[in-house]
Design an enzyme around this catalytic site. Sequence first.
Site, PDB file in Angstrom:
ATOM      1  N   SER A   1       1.295  -5.869  15.523  1.00  0.00           N
ATOM      2  CA  SER A   1       1.680  -5.550  16.900  1.00  0.00           C
ATOM      3  C   SER A   1       2.675  -4.392  16.992  1.00  0.00           C
ATOM      4  O   SER A   1       3.115  -4.049  18.078  1.00  0.00           O
ATOM      5  CB  SER A   1       2.266  -6.796  17.566  1.00  0.00           C
ATOM      6  OG  SER A   1       3.382  -7.255  16.832  1.00  0.00           O
TER       7      SER A   1
ATOM      8  N   PHE B   1     -10.436   5.702  -3.343  1.00  0.00           N
ATOM      9  CA  PHE B   1      -9.610   5.108  -2.297  1.00  0.00           C
ATOM     10  C   PHE B   1     -10.302   3.849  -1.787  1.00  0.00           C
ATOM     11  O   PHE B   1     -11.227   3.918  -0.983  1.00  0.00           O
ATOM     12  CB  PHE B   1      -9.438   6.130  -1.170  1.00  0.00           C
ATOM     13  CG  PHE B   1      -8.535   5.696  -0.060  1.00  0.00           C
ATOM     14  CD1 PHE B   1      -7.163   5.803  -0.191  1.00  0.00           C
ATOM     15  CD2 PHE B   1      -9.057   5.206   1.126  1.00  0.00           C
ATOM     16  CE1 PHE B   1      -6.319   5.430   0.843  1.00  0.00           C
ATOM     17  CE2 PHE B   1      -8.225   4.826   2.168  1.00  0.00           C
ATOM     18  CZ  PHE B   1      -6.854   4.942   2.029  1.00  0.00           C
TER      19      PHE B   1
ATOM     20  N   ARG C   1     -14.892  -7.239   4.374  1.00  0.00           N
ATOM     21  CA  ARG C   1     -14.997  -6.092   3.476  1.00  0.00           C
ATOM     22  C   ARG C   1     -14.549  -6.412   2.046  1.00  0.00           C
ATOM     23  O   ARG C   1     -14.622  -5.557   1.173  1.00  0.00           O
ATOM     24  CB  ARG C   1     -14.186  -4.924   4.042  1.00  0.00           C
ATOM     25  CG  ARG C   1     -14.851  -4.318   5.259  1.00  0.00           C
ATOM     26  CD  ARG C   1     -13.890  -3.588   6.169  1.00  0.00           C
ATOM     27  NE  ARG C   1     -14.586  -3.006   7.305  1.00  0.00           N
ATOM     28  CZ  ARG C   1     -15.015  -3.682   8.375  1.00  0.00           C
ATOM     29  NH1 ARG C   1     -14.825  -4.991   8.454  1.00  0.00           N
ATOM     30  NH2 ARG C   1     -15.641  -3.067   9.359  1.00  0.00           N
TER      31      ARG C   1
ATOM     32  N   HIS D   1       3.903   0.051  12.602  1.00  0.00           N
ATOM     33  CA  HIS D   1       4.044   0.047  11.146  1.00  0.00           C
ATOM     34  C   HIS D   1       2.717   0.344  10.450  1.00  0.00           C
ATOM     35  O   HIS D   1       2.657   1.106   9.476  1.00  0.00           O
ATOM     36  CB  HIS D   1       4.610  -1.308  10.705  1.00  0.00           C
ATOM     37  CG  HIS D   1       4.937  -1.381   9.257  1.00  0.00           C
ATOM     38  ND1 HIS D   1       4.166  -2.091   8.358  1.00  0.00           N
ATOM     39  CD2 HIS D   1       5.946  -0.837   8.539  1.00  0.00           C
ATOM     40  CE1 HIS D   1       4.694  -1.977   7.147  1.00  0.00           C
ATOM     41  NE2 HIS D   1       5.764  -1.227   7.231  1.00  0.00           N
TER      42      HIS D   1
ATOM     43  N   ALA E   1       0.814  -1.217   0.000  1.00  0.00           N
ATOM     44  CA  ALA E   1       0.000   0.000   0.000  1.00  0.00           C
ATOM     45  C   ALA E   1       0.850   1.270   0.000  1.00  0.00           C
ATOM     46  O   ALA E   1       0.442   2.285  -0.564  1.00  0.00           O
ATOM     47  CB  ALA E   1      -0.945  -0.005   1.195  1.00  0.00           C
TER      48      ALA E   1
ATOM     49  N   ALA F   1      -4.905  -3.444   1.225  1.00  0.00           N
ATOM     50  CA  ALA F   1      -5.369  -3.940   2.523  1.00  0.00           C
ATOM     51  C   ALA F   1      -4.232  -3.794   3.525  1.00  0.00           C
ATOM     52  O   ALA F   1      -3.198  -4.445   3.395  1.00  0.00           O
ATOM     53  CB  ALA F   1      -5.816  -5.395   2.418  1.00  0.00           C
ATOM     54  N   ILE F   2      -4.452  -2.923   4.489  1.00  0.00           N
ATOM     55  CA  ILE F   2      -3.471  -2.703   5.551  1.00  0.00           C
ATOM     56  C   ILE F   2      -4.102  -3.227   6.834  1.00  0.00           C
ATOM     57  O   ILE F   2      -5.140  -2.717   7.274  1.00  0.00           O
ATOM     58  CB  ILE F   2      -3.113  -1.212   5.686  1.00  0.00           C
ATOM     59  CG1 ILE F   2      -2.710  -0.623   4.325  1.00  0.00           C
ATOM     60  CG2 ILE F   2      -1.989  -1.025   6.702  1.00  0.00           C
ATOM     61  CD1 ILE F   2      -2.617   0.892   4.311  1.00  0.00           C
ATOM     62  N   ILE F   3      -3.502  -4.251   7.406  1.00  0.00           N
ATOM     63  CA  ILE F   3      -4.062  -4.906   8.592  1.00  0.00           C
ATOM     64  C   ILE F   3      -3.141  -4.655   9.776  1.00  0.00           C
ATOM     65  O   ILE F   3      -1.933  -4.890   9.695  1.00  0.00           O
ATOM     66  CB  ILE F   3      -4.257  -6.417   8.331  1.00  0.00           C
ATOM     67  CG1 ILE F   3      -5.173  -6.608   7.107  1.00  0.00           C
ATOM     68  CG2 ILE F   3      -4.827  -7.101   9.572  1.00  0.00           C
ATOM     69  CD1 ILE F   3      -5.241  -8.020   6.583  1.00  0.00           C
TER      70      ILE F   3
END
Length: 154
Positions: free
Chosen positions: A86, A114, A128, A89, A57, A81-83
């Site tokens: 921990s 977007f 999603r 980042h 991304a 997709a940004i998940i």
Amino acid sequence: MRIIEGKLRLDGSEKVAIIASRFNHIITDRLVEGAKDAFLRHGGNEENLDLVLVPGAFELPFALDKALSAQKYNGVCCLGAIIRGSTPHFDYVAAEATKGIANTTLKYQKPVTFGVLTTDTIEQAIERAGSKAGNKGFEAMTGLIELIDLYKGL
């Protein structure tokens, strides 16, 4: 008062790019499928649809800038997709991808949507990308189609 809004229609001549990140490809592949489906369902010609793949991304704004500077697209749909993990980042990548896409859109004054998911869990991303919450790739492309039509009318 005159109301101006884009319609959900393409005449088949519009050239559109989907720029998608390969990272989390299990999710982004579904987003791309949804975007392509929306493009074709609303009158797009598959020969006028390009898929540009970038590593992640964070690289979306670079590819978007390159695509828009070429001046061959009526619009671009950005997918990723940004998940959350921990470490912080997630916050850096999400913020910079969002800011980069927004700034590039304003720089070129072309329709861009977007469709980058920013979720806390993989389950939320799956929801999603075609599960419970619909397909955000499909939604991003329908938004782009409306913007392309609006752009023509302004």
